[in-house]
Motif scaffolding. Structure first.
Motif, PDB file in Angstrom:
ATOM      1  N   ASP A 172       7.618   8.509   5.606  1.00 26.63           N
ATOM      2  CA  ASP A 172       6.826   7.413   6.156  1.00 26.63           C
ATOM      3  C   ASP A 172       5.491   7.966   6.616  1.00 26.63           C
ATOM      4  O   ASP A 172       5.425   9.067   7.185  1.00 26.63           O
ATOM      5  CB  ASP A 172       7.504   6.782   7.372  1.00 26.63           C
ATOM      6  N   ILE A 173       4.457   7.187   6.378  1.00 26.26           N
ATOM      7  CA  ILE A 173       3.136   7.465   6.937  1.00 26.26           C
ATOM      8  C   ILE A 173       2.872   6.371   7.954  1.00 26.26           C
ATOM      9  O   ILE A 173       2.943   5.179   7.620  1.00 26.26           O
ATOM     10  CB  ILE A 173       2.058   7.468   5.840  1.00 26.26           C
ATOM     11  N   GLU A 174       2.602   6.763   9.195  1.00 27.49           N
ATOM     12  CA  GLU A 174       2.290   5.771  10.216  1.00 27.49           C
ATOM     13  C   GLU A 174       0.775   5.671  10.350  1.00 27.49           C
ATOM     14  O   GLU A 174       0.065   6.657  10.159  1.00 27.49           O
ATOM     15  CB  GLU A 174       2.955   6.087  11.554  1.00 27.49           C
ATOM     16  N   THR A 175       0.322   4.470  10.669  1.00 28.03           N
ATOM     17  CA  THR A 175      -1.111   4.225  10.703  1.00 28.03           C
ATOM     18  C   THR A 175      -1.467   3.150  11.718  1.00 28.03           C
ATOM     19  O   THR A 175      -0.638   2.298  12.036  1.00 28.03           O
ATOM     20  CB  THR A 175      -1.624   3.807   9.303  1.00 28.03           C
ATOM     21  N   ASP A 176      -2.711   3.196  12.171  1.00 26.39           N
ATOM     22  CA  ASP A 176      -3.188   2.155  13.079  1.00 26.39           C
ATOM     23  C   ASP A 176      -3.798   0.981  12.324  1.00 26.39           C
ATOM     24  O   ASP A 176      -4.239   0.014  12.931  1.00 26.39           O
ATOM     25  CB  ASP A 176      -4.159   2.718  14.122  1.00 26.39           C
ATOM     26  N   ASP A 177      -3.784   1.025  10.975  1.00 26.14           N
ATOM     27  CA  ASP A 177      -4.268  -0.090  10.150  1.00 26.14           C
ATOM     28  C   ASP A 177      -3.491  -0.074   8.831  1.00 26.14           C
ATOM     29  O   ASP A 177      -3.899   0.581   7.865  1.00 26.14           O
ATOM     30  CB  ASP A 177      -5.775   0.031   9.912  1.00 26.14           C
ATOM     31  N   VAL A 178      -2.382  -0.781   8.804  1.00 28.90           N
ATOM     32  CA  VAL A 178      -1.484  -0.748   7.642  1.00 28.90           C
ATOM     33  C   VAL A 178      -2.207  -1.190   6.369  1.00 28.90           C
ATOM     34  O   VAL A 178      -2.107  -0.534   5.329  1.00 28.90           O
ATOM     35  CB  VAL A 178      -0.215  -1.597   7.894  1.00 28.90           C
ATOM     36  N   ALA A 179      -2.945  -2.291   6.424  1.00 28.78           N
ATOM     37  CA  ALA A 179      -3.630  -2.798   5.225  1.00 28.78           C
ATOM     38  C   ALA A 179      -4.618  -1.763   4.678  1.00 28.78           C
ATOM     39  O   ALA A 179      -4.689  -1.546   3.459  1.00 28.78           O
ATOM     40  CB  ALA A 179      -4.334  -4.110   5.540  1.00 28.78           C
ATOM     41  N   ALA A 180      -5.374  -1.122   5.548  1.00 31.25           N
ATOM     42  CA  ALA A 180      -6.353  -0.129   5.099  1.00 31.25           C
ATOM     43  C   ALA A 180      -5.658   1.088   4.491  1.00 31.25           C
ATOM     44  O   ALA A 180      -6.118   1.639   3.487  1.00 31.25           O
ATOM     45  CB  ALA A 180      -7.249   0.290   6.262  1.00 31.25           C
ATOM     46  N   GLU A 181      -4.536   1.516   5.082  1.00 33.03           N
ATOM     47  CA  GLU A 181      -3.821   2.678   4.554  1.00 33.03           C
ATOM     48  C   GLU A 181      -3.180   2.352   3.208  1.00 33.03           C
ATOM     49  O   GLU A 181      -3.223   3.171   2.282  1.00 33.03           O
ATOM     50  CB  GLU A 181      -2.782   3.184   5.553  1.00 33.03           C
ATOM     51  N   VAL A 182      -2.604   1.161   3.074  1.00 34.50           N
ATOM     52  CA  VAL A 182      -2.048   0.754   1.774  1.00 34.50           C
ATOM     53  C   VAL A 182      -3.160   0.731   0.724  1.00 34.50           C
ATOM     54  O   VAL A 182      -2.983   1.229  -0.387  1.00 34.50           O
ATOM     55  CB  VAL A 182      -1.326  -0.607   1.878  1.00 34.50           C
ATOM     56  N   ALA A 183      -4.310   0.186   1.069  1.00 30.56           N
ATOM     57  CA  ALA A 183      -5.441   0.145   0.131  1.00 30.56           C
ATOM     58  C   ALA A 183      -5.881   1.560  -0.251  1.00 30.56           C
ATOM     59  O   ALA A 183      -6.161   1.845  -1.429  1.00 30.56           O
ATOM     60  CB  ALA A 183      -6.596  -0.638   0.736  1.00 30.56           C
ATOM     61  N   ARG A 184      -5.945   2.463   0.718  1.00 28.38           N
ATOM     62  CA  ARG A 184      -6.356   3.846   0.451  1.00 28.38           C
ATOM     63  C   ARG A 184      -5.373   4.521  -0.503  1.00 28.38           C
ATOM     64  O   ARG A 184      -5.770   5.169  -1.484  1.00 28.38           O
ATOM     65  CB  ARG A 184      -6.433   4.630   1.769  1.00 28.38           C
ATOM     66  N   LEU A 185      -4.085   4.348  -0.248  1.00 27.76           N
ATOM     67  CA  LEU A 185      -3.075   5.004  -1.077  1.00 27.76           C
ATOM     68  C   LEU A 185      -2.959   4.378  -2.460  1.00 27.76           C
ATOM     69  O   LEU A 185      -2.734   5.094  -3.445  1.00 27.76           O
ATOM     70  CB  LEU A 185      -1.732   5.016  -0.345  1.00 27.76           C
ATOM     71  N   THR A 186      -3.115   3.072  -2.571  1.00 28.62           N
ATOM     72  CA  THR A 186      -3.083   2.459  -3.906  1.00 28.62           C
ATOM     73  C   THR A 186      -4.308   2.882  -4.716  1.00 28.62           C
ATOM     74  O   THR A 186      -4.214   3.052  -5.930  1.00 28.62           O
ATOM     75  CB  THR A 186      -2.927   0.929  -3.842  1.00 28.62           C
TER      76      THR A 186
END
Length: 126
Positions: free
Chosen positions: A68-82
């Motif tokens: 799991d990667i935890e983040t303070d901005d889930v949408a931004a982290e998903v966008a970065r990883l995709t």
């Protein structure tokens, strides 16, 4: 700008074998296990890997490991990883499951660790 960090190592075990898996990993790693309140599918392995939450997770799927990667901005982290090549394969209760190049799974989750620990260990992304 957002922050994220690798936070969790999960040992996914088929539901009918989860108890045996918990018993094995607690003995193999010389630790104890406990179920977090309200999350009976997880058995945390206390201090098994310093700095990471480590747990056995009961799943209705094949055995595997995932992080799991935890983040303070889930949408931004998903966008970065995709953008890096991951593909979203599901989401549940604010957590997003991605399949990364090579076929492994990872989940992007909201911050769940101690805020000071997160702040000290997280990377900043622009």
């Amino acid at each position: 700008m957002h922050r994220s960090r690798l936070s969790t190592l999960l040992i996914d075990a088929p539901a009918d074998q989860a108890g045996q898996s918990v018993a094995f990993w607690t003995a193999a790693l010389g630790t104890t296990s406990q179920c977090p309140p309200g999350e009976p599918q997880f058995h945390s392995l206390a201090e098994a890997v310093p700095g990471l939450v480590t747990a056995v997770q009961s799943v209705e799927d094949a055995p595997r490991y995932h992080v799991d990667i935890e983040t303070d901005d889930v949408a931004a982290e998903v966008a970065r990883l995709t953008a890096l090549g991951a593909a979203e394969v599901g989401n549940w209760q604010g957590c997003h499951t991605l399949r990364v190049p090579g076929g492994h799974l990872l989940c992007v989750i909201p911050v769940h660790s101690d805020p000071a620990e997160f702040a000290a260990a997280a990377r900043v992304w622009e």
